[in-house]
Scaffold this active site. Structure first.
Site, short mmCIF file in Angstrom:
data_model
loop_
_atom_site.label_atom_id
_atom_site.label_comp_id
_atom_site.label_asym_id
_atom_site.label_seq_id
_atom_site.Cartn_x
_atom_site.Cartn_y
_atom_site.Cartn_z
N GLY A 1 0.85 -1.24 -0.03
CA GLY A 1 0.08 -0.13 0.10
C GLY A 1 0.93 1.21 -0.01
O GLY A 1 0.16 2.19 0.24
N SER A 2 1.99 1.39 -0.59
CA SER A 2 2.90 2.37 -0.56
C SER A 2 2.18 3.36 -1.55
O SER A 2 2.27 4.73 -1.39
CB SER A 2 4.44 2.28 -0.82
OG SER A 2 4.66 1.94 -2.08
N HIS B 1 1.97 0.96 -12.97
CA HIS B 1 2.81 -0.14 -13.13
C HIS B 1 4.26 -0.13 -13.28
O HIS B 1 4.69 1.18 -13.67
CB HIS B 1 2.29 -0.84 -14.57
CG HIS B 1 3.10 -1.98 -14.93
ND1 HIS B 1 2.97 -3.28 -14.56
CD2 HIS B 1 4.23 -2.08 -15.69
CE1 HIS B 1 3.73 -4.34 -15.11
NE2 HIS B 1 4.32 -3.69 -15.72
C1 GRF Z 1 3.82 -1.45 -7.28
O1 GRF Z 1 5.06 -1.62 -7.72
C2 GRF Z 1 2.86 -1.08 -8.42
O2 GRF Z 1 3.25 -0.61 -9.53
C3 GRF Z 1 2.77 -2.61 -8.72
O3 GRF Z 1 2.51 -3.31 -7.14
C4 GRF Z 1 3.57 -2.59 -6.63
C5 GRF Z 1 2.63 -2.32 -5.23
O4 GRF Z 1 3.37 -1.58 -4.22
N1 GRF Z 1 1.46 -2.78 -9.59
P1 GRF Z 1 2.42 -0.88 -3.01
O5 GRF Z 1 1.38 -1.98 -2.58
O6 GRF Z 1 1.63 0.18 -3.78
O7 GRF Z 1 3.47 -0.44 -2.10
#
Ligand code: GRF
Length: 218
Positions: free
Chosen positions: A30-31, A127
């Site tokens: 969830g960053s 992405h």
């Molecule tokens: C991110 O790298 C996003 O691009 C991909 O999954 C990861 C999720 O990271 N689809 P977070 O959960 O938002 O930290």
């Protein structure tokens, strides 16, 4: 949980512009969700998050939402018989809360036509590559294995085809000779955190339109 986050409590109900109610879908850390919350609280993104939905009860991102006073919902795909049934359940949960723009922020499930048709041109995904290069899982690993000099991050509109919808914003990240999966992923993630809130604001401001399958920014 339906408490109103402090940062939004002065905004009167009913004063939202047409599209400012976000639904954020997560599966893990969830960053990117946090980047959206931070951008809203800093006034860089004029929106509110109506709900955060995770397909995994153990997703650490749920605690980030709760800490910001945002309603959370867990909708496990395992509980649903098929993708179509799951997509309908997701659509219902979002529409019930008046969501007008959906952000996939590390949501690790492919959404079908049922979901995409319910939110036309109103679903964004972030992405970790310069699409159309390296779609799917492990994009950063794919970039390292391919030996590219430049990778990056993309925010795009979601269509039922995996990571293939019209591109809204991209940020380039040079690959360094000494890069590991961790170091490259961390630098790409920093860029994701920048361009996701920016892209959301562009869409909310009505500045993106799609012409022959490509996004034009006014
Ligand atoms: C991110 O790298 C996003 O691009 C991909 O999954 C990861 C999720 O990271 N689809 P977070 O959960 O938002 O930290």
């Amino acid at each position: 949980m339906t408490s109103v986050p402090k940062a939004f409590s002065s905004v009167e109900k009913g004063s939202d512009p047409v599209m400012d109610r976000l639904g954020v879908l997560i599966s893990g850390r969830g960053s990117n969700l946090q980047a959206i919350i931070d951008a809203i609280q800093a006034g860089r993104l004029r929106a509110r998050i109506a709900v955060v939905i995770s397909n995994r009860a153990a997703a650490p991102g749920l605690a980030r939402a709760a800490a910001a006073g945002i309603e959370t919902v867990v909708l496990s795909h395992r509980a649903e018989a098929s993708r179509v049934v799951y997509d309908h359940a997701l659509v219902r949960a979002l529409k019930d809360r008046g969501v007008t723009l959906v952000c996939l922020a590390g949501f690790m499930r492919l959404l079908g036509a049922v979901f995409c048709d319910a939110f036309p041109n109103a679903i964004l995904n972030v992405h970790p590559s310069l699409l159309p290069a390296f779609p799917g899982v492990d994009a950063q690993r794919q970039a390292l294995d391919a030996g590219v000099a430049i990778s990056g991050a993309t925010v795009h509109f979601v269509t039922p085809e995996l990571d293939a919808g019209p591109i809204i914003l991209q940020a380039a990240v040079p690959v360094q000779a000494a890069d590991t999966l961790e170091s490259l992923s961390a630098r790409i993630l920093e860029q994701e955190h920048q361009i996701l809130p920016e892209a959301i604001q562009l869409v909310l401001d009505g500045r993106c339109y799609i012409d022959r399958g490509q996004v034009v920014i006014r």
